[in-house]
Design a protein around this motif. Structure first.
Motif, mmCIF file in Angstrom:
data_model
loop_
_atom_site.group_PDB
_atom_site.id
_atom_site.type_symbol
_atom_site.label_atom_id
_atom_site.label_comp_id
_atom_site.label_asym_id
_atom_site.label_seq_id
_atom_site.Cartn_x
_atom_site.Cartn_y
_atom_site.Cartn_z
ATOM 1 N N LEU A 26 0.827 -1.210 0.000
ATOM 2 C CA LEU A 26 0.000 0.000 0.000
ATOM 3 C C LEU A 26 0.861 1.259 0.000
ATOM 4 C CD1 LEU A 26 -2.770 -1.104 2.515
ATOM 5 C CD2 LEU A 26 -3.011 -0.814 0.042
ATOM 6 N N ILE A 31 -1.004 4.593 -1.239
ATOM 7 C CA ILE A 31 -2.278 4.539 -0.514
ATOM 8 C C ILE A 31 -2.067 4.867 0.970
ATOM 9 C CG2 ILE A 31 -4.227 3.049 0.127
ATOM 10 C CD1 ILE A 31 -4.092 3.524 -2.875
ATOM 11 N N LEU A 48 -3.511 7.161 6.018
ATOM 12 C CA LEU A 48 -3.907 7.173 4.616
ATOM 13 C C LEU A 48 -3.430 8.451 3.947
ATOM 14 C CD1 LEU A 48 -7.583 5.878 4.810
ATOM 15 C CD2 LEU A 48 -5.582 4.628 3.963
ATOM 16 N N LYS A 51 -4.784 9.907 -1.745
ATOM 17 C CA LYS A 51 -5.187 8.840 -2.659
ATOM 18 C C LYS A 51 -5.914 7.731 -1.901
ATOM 19 C CE LYS A 51 -3.079 5.727 -6.078
ATOM 20 N NZ LYS A 51 -1.795 5.315 -6.673
ATOM 21 N N GLY A 52 -5.409 7.378 -0.715
ATOM 22 C CA GLY A 52 -6.037 6.351 0.106
ATOM 23 C C GLY A 52 -7.406 6.763 0.613
ATOM 24 N N PHE A 55 -10.000 6.510 -2.059
ATOM 25 C CA PHE A 55 -10.401 5.134 -2.351
ATOM 26 C C PHE A 55 -11.554 4.682 -1.457
ATOM 27 C CE2 PHE A 55 -9.686 0.445 -2.330
ATOM 28 C CZ PHE A 55 -9.874 0.244 -3.681
#
Length: 70
Positions: A26, A31, A48, A51-52, A55
């Motif tokens: 990750l 992420i 996070l 981008k994480g 998601f």
């Protein structure tokens, strides 16, 4: 939020190797952010990335789909 490795391990109940491999993957994909803090012993925190967090909407959509069809 930010969590230490041990906190993640307890929350997920995963094996140490599995969690380590997943966190590395990750992190490599942007992420998760890993921050090592110079303490004795070294403290490592995970959080996070933008981008994480983005998601999260995908995961929620998958959860909704699963609730409807499974």
């Amino acid at each position: 939020g930010t969590m230490r490795f041990g906190e993640l391990n307890r929350a997920l109940g995963a094996s140490t190797k599995s969690l380590t491999d997943t966190l590395r993957h990750l992190e490599e994909n942007g992420i998760v952010r890993r921050e090592a803090i110079a303490t004795v012993p070294v403290t490592v925190e995970y959080s996070l990335t933008e981008k994480g967090r983005d998601f999260d909407s995908v995961l929620l959509a998958m959860k909704d789909w699963g609730s409807r069809w499974l």
